[in-house]
Write a protein that holds these residues in place. Sequence first.
Motif, mmCIF file in Angstrom:
data_model
loop_
_atom_site.group_PDB
_atom_site.id
_atom_site.type_symbol
_atom_site.label_atom_id
_atom_site.label_comp_id
_atom_site.label_asym_id
_atom_site.label_seq_id
_atom_site.Cartn_x
_atom_site.Cartn_y
_atom_site.Cartn_z
ATOM 1 N N ILE A 131 13.893 -66.686 2.458
ATOM 2 C CA ILE A 131 12.459 -66.979 2.453
ATOM 3 C C ILE A 131 11.714 -66.178 3.515
ATOM 4 N N PHE A 132 12.309 -66.043 4.686
ATOM 5 C CA PHE A 132 11.576 -65.468 5.808
ATOM 6 C C PHE A 132 11.922 -64.013 6.112
ATOM 7 N N ILE A 133 12.934 -63.448 5.452
ATOM 8 C CA ILE A 133 13.258 -62.035 5.682
ATOM 9 C C ILE A 133 13.167 -61.240 4.386
ATOM 10 N N PHE A 134 13.990 -61.591 3.402
ATOM 11 C CA PHE A 134 14.066 -60.785 2.195
ATOM 12 C C PHE A 134 12.776 -60.832 1.376
ATOM 13 N N ILE A 135 12.251 -62.010 1.161
ATOM 14 C CA ILE A 135 11.025 -62.124 0.364
ATOM 15 C C ILE A 135 9.843 -61.440 1.037
ATOM 16 N N PRO A 136 9.603 -61.652 2.352
ATOM 17 C CA PRO A 136 8.501 -60.917 3.008
ATOM 18 C C PRO A 136 8.675 -59.401 2.945
ATOM 19 N N CYS A 137 9.912 -58.916 3.144
ATOM 20 C CA CYS A 137 10.160 -57.469 3.058
ATOM 21 C C CYS A 137 9.873 -56.956 1.655
ATOM 22 N N PHE A 138 10.284 -57.729 0.659
ATOM 23 C CA PHE A 138 10.058 -57.347 -0.732
ATOM 24 C C PHE A 138 8.561 -57.280 -1.033
ATOM 25 N N LEU B 15 6.072 -56.986 1.103
ATOM 26 C CA LEU B 15 5.434 -55.942 1.904
ATOM 27 C C LEU B 15 5.626 -54.570 1.274
ATOM 28 N N MET B 16 6.833 -54.275 0.809
ATOM 29 C CA MET B 16 7.085 -52.982 0.182
ATOM 30 C C MET B 16 6.302 -52.836 -1.119
ATOM 31 N N ALA B 17 6.295 -53.880 -1.946
ATOM 32 C CA ALA B 17 5.535 -53.829 -3.195
ATOM 33 C C ALA B 17 4.048 -53.658 -2.922
ATOM 34 N N PHE B 18 3.546 -54.358 -1.899
ATOM 35 C CA PHE B 18 2.135 -54.251 -1.528
ATOM 36 C C PHE B 18 1.801 -52.841 -1.041
ATOM 37 N N LEU B 19 2.699 -52.252 -0.243
ATOM 38 C CA LEU B 19 2.458 -50.906 0.284
ATOM 39 C C LEU B 19 2.335 -49.881 -0.830
ATOM 40 N N VAL B 20 3.293 -49.893 -1.760
ATOM 41 C CA VAL B 20 3.257 -48.935 -2.872
ATOM 42 C C VAL B 20 2.091 -49.234 -3.804
ATOM 43 N N GLY B 21 1.847 -50.527 -4.062
ATOM 44 C CA GLY B 21 0.755 -50.896 -4.956
ATOM 45 C C GLY B 21 -0.597 -50.469 -4.439
ATOM 46 N N THR B 22 -0.896 -50.761 -3.175
ATOM 47 C CA THR B 22 -2.193 -50.395 -2.606
ATOM 48 C C THR B 22 -2.357 -48.881 -2.510
ATOM 49 N N THR B 23 -1.262 -48.178 -2.201
ATOM 50 C CA THR B 23 -1.319 -46.709 -2.147
ATOM 51 C C THR B 23 -1.629 -46.144 -3.527
ATOM 52 N N THR B 24 -0.986 -46.704 -4.542
ATOM 53 C CA THR B 24 -1.227 -46.233 -5.913
ATOM 54 C C THR B 24 -2.652 -46.533 -6.356
ATOM 55 N N VAL B 25 -3.172 -47.696 -5.980
ATOM 56 C CA VAL B 25 -4.573 -48.024 -6.299
ATOM 57 C C VAL B 25 -5.508 -47.005 -5.661
ATOM 58 N N GLY B 26 -5.239 -46.638 -4.409
ATOM 59 C CA GLY B 26 -6.058 -45.632 -3.735
ATOM 60 C C GLY B 26 -6.008 -44.292 -4.431
ATOM 61 N N ILE B 27 -4.820 -43.902 -4.885
ATOM 62 C CA ILE B 27 -4.679 -42.632 -5.605
ATOM 63 C C ILE B 27 -5.442 -42.679 -6.925
ATOM 64 N N LEU C 225 13.827 -50.572 -3.154
ATOM 65 C CA LEU C 225 13.509 -49.741 -4.323
ATOM 66 C C LEU C 225 12.909 -50.573 -5.443
ATOM 67 N N LEU C 226 13.495 -51.744 -5.677
ATOM 68 C CA LEU C 226 12.960 -52.626 -6.715
ATOM 69 C C LEU C 226 11.528 -53.027 -6.403
ATOM 70 N N LEU D 202 8.270 -52.043 -8.560
ATOM 71 C CA LEU D 202 7.474 -53.167 -9.055
ATOM 72 C C LEU D 202 6.016 -53.021 -8.638
ATOM 73 N N GLY D 203 5.791 -52.652 -7.378
ATOM 74 C CA GLY D 203 4.421 -52.449 -6.908
ATOM 75 C C GLY D 203 3.700 -51.384 -7.703
ATOM 76 N N PHE D 204 4.412 -50.319 -8.036
ATOM 77 C CA PHE D 204 3.804 -49.232 -8.824
ATOM 78 C C PHE D 204 3.515 -49.673 -10.256
ATOM 79 N N ILE D 205 4.486 -50.352 -10.871
ATOM 80 C CA ILE D 205 4.340 -50.760 -12.273
ATOM 81 C C ILE D 205 3.217 -51.773 -12.449
ATOM 82 N N LEU D 206 3.081 -52.706 -11.511
ATOM 83 C CA LEU D 206 2.062 -53.752 -11.638
ATOM 84 C C LEU D 206 0.646 -53.188 -11.622
#
Length: 559
Positions: A38-45, A47-59, A139-140, A144-148
């Motif tokens: 709950i406090f390590i894997f899910i937040p990391c997951f 955060l990574m999805a959010f990073l790629v997703g927001t970057t892709t939205v900006g592009i 990677l997942l 996921l962040g990109f696909i969403l």
Amino acid sequence: MKTYAKLVRTFLLSGEMPKSKKKNKVKFYIALGIIATIFIFIPCFILMAFLVGTTTVGIKEEILSNPLYATNIGNGLLLVIQFICIFSMIFGFNIILNTFYFSGDIEHILPLPIKPKTIISSKFTTVLISESIMEFLFLLAAFLGFILVNNQNIISIIMSIVGVLTLPILPLVYCGIIALLIMRFTKLIKNKNNTLTLLLLGLIIILGIIIVKYLGNDSITEFINLLASGQIRFIDIMNYIFPSTYFLVEAVANSNIAAFIIYILINTFAYTVFMVLADKLYIPGVKRISNNACYHKEKLNVILSKAKKKNYIRTYLEKELKLLTRTPSFFSNCILSNLLWPIVIILIYIIQGQDNIILEFINHYKQQEPLGLLVIFIAIFAISAILTTANSIASSSFSREGKHFPFIKYIPIDYKIQLNIKALVSIIISFSFNFIYLLIIGYFIQVTLTDFLIFVIVSFLSCVFFTYLGIYLDTINPKLIWEDELNSLRGNENTFFSMAISMIIAGALGGGIYYLNRVTLIPLPILKIMLIIMLFLGIVLIYSKVMNQGTKNIEEIEI
């Protein structure tokens, strides 16, 4: 194929952390596992999805103003997975080298009628599976962040899943080929202690690339524009080094089956070349290492002849410090890892440029504004807690002993003294880094002398508390069965559990302090005193727990 499958299964089982047979400990570890998830894997997951997703939205927004940028829609995803591949190769080299050449199973497996390529392929698969769990997670999340945000079809989703499982192959193949060539044709690495230099060199190179490429960016907006326009030279260079990343992103972003086939062919070709080399070079390289090992064993008598009687407490302390500083796996994971967090903060600062939240709170603090004073104080406490648990010094105190654990049982030193010495080692190293960072932070935020002293006290008490917490967790179920030093740390659940608990405590206390100050309007000086008192009481409680239950846990461990 049957022999290969059995070897893979055996190697995987040998690297797992043994489970406790006592029901109460099993339940305790299940609860800690849930907490860590709950406090390590899910937040990391997330955060990574959010990073790629927001970057892709900006592009995508940049593409609206310039349709010519459409071919670069996946550059945000591409940059992220290229960095993942880089770090996979840096840390993978040490793992490959230890698994292929320095593991204790070699002397038992080589005499068997098994082909070298079967041994090396099974070891490679074991490394790919066991060491890429976190990589698969990142990677997942990235895909996921990109696909969403890009609304990809089912074909792209399937290719993404395949990519997640196969992307680490090329970096590990590079590591394997380099290891084969070095061990067969050079004397650069006579034993596993020489790998540290290569690891450090790789980290320095990566850090240099990051600073050179992104130090000039003024803001995240400019950074996104560079991604959308394809003007980041770093991506072009990495496309040549890791061509599979380019074709995989091209396949996923545009549902390009031809690009996906090329991606598969690149991985297949690289693995085939690796296996051909392994079949010819692996056995000669192992033989050279075996000869060196015999030579070093002969030198042991010389070392023992120089041994002198010393104070047992001082000697035990020196033994612990030397174990951490002279063993490359422990040195890189327990000591050098403390240097990664400033790099992360610097990267966040650079990417945000001048309009960033870190600078905003620094300015608030300099102006002695209440919110700035509160946030900086909470941040100091949280960073001290996480730094202490993340380096795994305390949470692997007994796991590091491995087959030498009987030494703890038989030497005429009370368990409580040994526990305290192990805690002292963690406190010395962890707080030394914390204190250096406090000096740097204090300089940049122009901290007052009073606040600096309070920061030091809070940081020290946090370090002591979480050190004894980590040691207590490791006494419950230490990972004592491992083939090489690196194996004692990887897969060691105690480190993850310690980090998860530290995040919960830091989040709860930090959130509570924020609430009490901003909502109930309790003055910050009073809250500082309250936190110091709570940490002191916590130390008393956890110290008592370690000295009583912790010693019982050590006594109950069978050898």
